[in-house]
Design an enzyme around this catalytic site. Structure first.
Site, PDB file in Angstrom:
ATOM      1  N   TYR A 138      42.890  33.180  36.932  1.00  0.00           N
ATOM      2  CA  TYR A 138      41.677  34.027  37.448  1.00  0.00           C
ATOM      3  C   TYR A 138      41.761  34.190  38.896  1.00  0.00           C
ATOM      4  O   TYR A 138      41.801  33.314  39.491  1.00  0.00           O
ATOM      5  CB  TYR A 138      40.538  33.228  36.762  1.00  0.00           C
ATOM      6  CG  TYR A 138      39.235  33.955  37.214  1.00  0.00           C
ATOM      7  CD1 TYR A 138      39.076  34.905  38.117  1.00  0.00           C
ATOM      8  CD2 TYR A 138      37.965  33.221  36.924  1.00  0.00           C
ATOM      9  CE1 TYR A 138      37.955  35.533  38.193  1.00  0.00           C
ATOM     10  CE2 TYR A 138      36.764  33.730  37.028  1.00  0.00           C
ATOM     11  CZ  TYR A 138      36.710  34.859  37.718  1.00  0.00           C
ATOM     12  OH  TYR A 138      35.541  35.475  38.025  1.00  0.00           O
ATOM     13  N   LYS A 166      43.512  37.484  35.280  1.00  0.00           N
ATOM     14  CA  LYS A 166      42.206  38.422  35.326  1.00  0.00           C
ATOM     15  C   LYS A 166      42.184  38.747  36.744  1.00  0.00           C
ATOM     16  O   LYS A 166      41.967  37.814  37.671  1.00  0.00           O
ATOM     17  CB  LYS A 166      41.042  37.244  34.964  1.00  0.00           C
ATOM     18  CG  LYS A 166      39.876  38.171  35.079  1.00  0.00           C
ATOM     19  CD  LYS A 166      38.448  37.103  34.556  1.00  0.00           C
ATOM     20  CE  LYS A 166      37.126  37.710  35.401  1.00  0.00           C
ATOM     21  NZ  LYS A 166      36.028  36.866  34.689  1.00  0.00           N
ATOM     22  N   VAL A 207      38.210  41.158  30.659  1.00  0.00           N
ATOM     23  CA  VAL A 207      37.180  39.959  30.619  1.00  0.00           C
ATOM     24  C   VAL A 207      35.771  40.471  31.194  1.00  0.00           C
ATOM     25  O   VAL A 207      35.691  40.515  32.526  1.00  0.00           O
ATOM     26  CB  VAL A 207      37.790  38.613  31.411  1.00  0.00           C
ATOM     27  CG1 VAL A 207      36.610  37.409  31.291  1.00  0.00           C
ATOM     28  CG2 VAL A 207      39.119  38.164  30.996  1.00  0.00           C
TER      29      VAL A 207
END
Length: 298
Positions: A138, A166, A207
């Site tokens: 992330y 992400k 996401v």
């Protein structure tokens, strides 16, 4: 998307977490929300992300949120918990808990105790990767002060430490550099307000934040963009963008919870240190949500 090759492909909702009037976690309401998202066409959920206010949860609450999501998930529905922590030992512990609960993958921020460099990032991901679950990195340089640059992501991928990322930098140009350096690294949309751009470029997942509120419309938007059907993708993207851009703002949790309340779902309060929105922001979000409802978005 008609098929998903891997559990982190498709639209995974970074779920908001409902709290009761006494500030406790309402696990029953959370389970119902997960079931509703699955029934509405989403492909999975990512509990204990920033939108789930994981930083305010104690260890018992944080573990139970993951267990609740997995128990509520129907077959084939992904649960990819966030396992962010200040250090690698804590993050590994949360990855182990996710594995024991039955999660298919985890999402991992860089260490956020301080602004570490390349070696601290590599050590962090090596430690958590030892658990054995696939890791979606992330990248959120705004909050963590560590930037997972395309070159660093490629290094993590080629060492076998991550399967995807992400991407929340907001810079859509990075997609192409990531793919040049690591063609097989899966890129997931990390910010709602660039979903069309990254899906068109080739992102395999999202996401998502505002999918908590409008699951059917946003899944259809993503599918259309992935399939390069711009006539279908761009009108809802324009209509919903006044809301989607809140996902990149500091008040994104309050904004999404307010929109949930407006559409008749369970939003409600946030835990401190998040405080209520200003009257001006709340009015703008409520008006944009009402407008989207009037346009038929669900």
């Amino acid at each position: 998307m008609s098929t998903r090759e891997k559990p982190w492909h498709g639209v995974l909702v970074a779920t908001a977490l409902p709290f009761a009037a006494d500030d406790s976690v309402d696990y029953d309401a959370y389970a119902e929300h997960v079931r509703w998202l699955a029934a509405s066409g989403c492909h999975g959920v990512s509990p204990n992300g920033s939108l789930g206010e994981y930083q305010t949860l104690d260890d018992v609450e944080r573990a139970r949120v993951v267990e609740t999501a997995i128990a509520a998930a129907p077959g084939g529905f992904t649960v990819m918990p966030g396992v962010a922590a200040y250090g690698a030992r804590q993050a590994r512990r949360w990855a182990e808990q996710a594995a024991e609960a039955g999660a298919q993958a985890v999402m991992l921020l860089p260490p956020n105790a301080y602004r570490g460099g390349r070696e601290s990032v590599l050590d962090h991901y090596r430690t958590v990767a030892a658990v054995g679950l696939p890791i979606v990195a992330y990248n959120n340089p705004i909050d963590t002060r560590i930037d997972l640059t395309p070159r660093l992501l490629a290094e993590l991928f080629h060492e076998g430490l991550i399967a995807g990322v992400k991407e929340f930098s907001g810079d859509v140009r990075r997609f192409y550099e990531i793919k040049e350096l690591a063609p097989e690294l899966d890129v997931l949309v990390g910010s709602d307000d660039v979903v069309a751009e990254l899906a068109i470029a080739g992102a395999v997942g999202w996401v998502a934040g505002y999918t908590n509120v409008f699951p059917q419309a946003t899944v259809e938007l993503f599918d259309a963009a992935v399939n390069h059907d711009l006539d279908k993708a761009l009108p809802p993207y324009r209509d919903l963008h006044p809301l989607l851009r809140w996902d990149s703002k500091t008040e994104f949790v309050q904004a999404i919870k307010l929109s949930l309340d407006v559409v008749g779902r369970r939003g409600g309060r946030c835990r401190a240190p998040r405080v209520p929105l200003s009257a001006e922001s709340a009015a703008a979000i409520a008006a944009a949500t009402e407008r989207a409802l009037a346009q038929g978005y669900r």
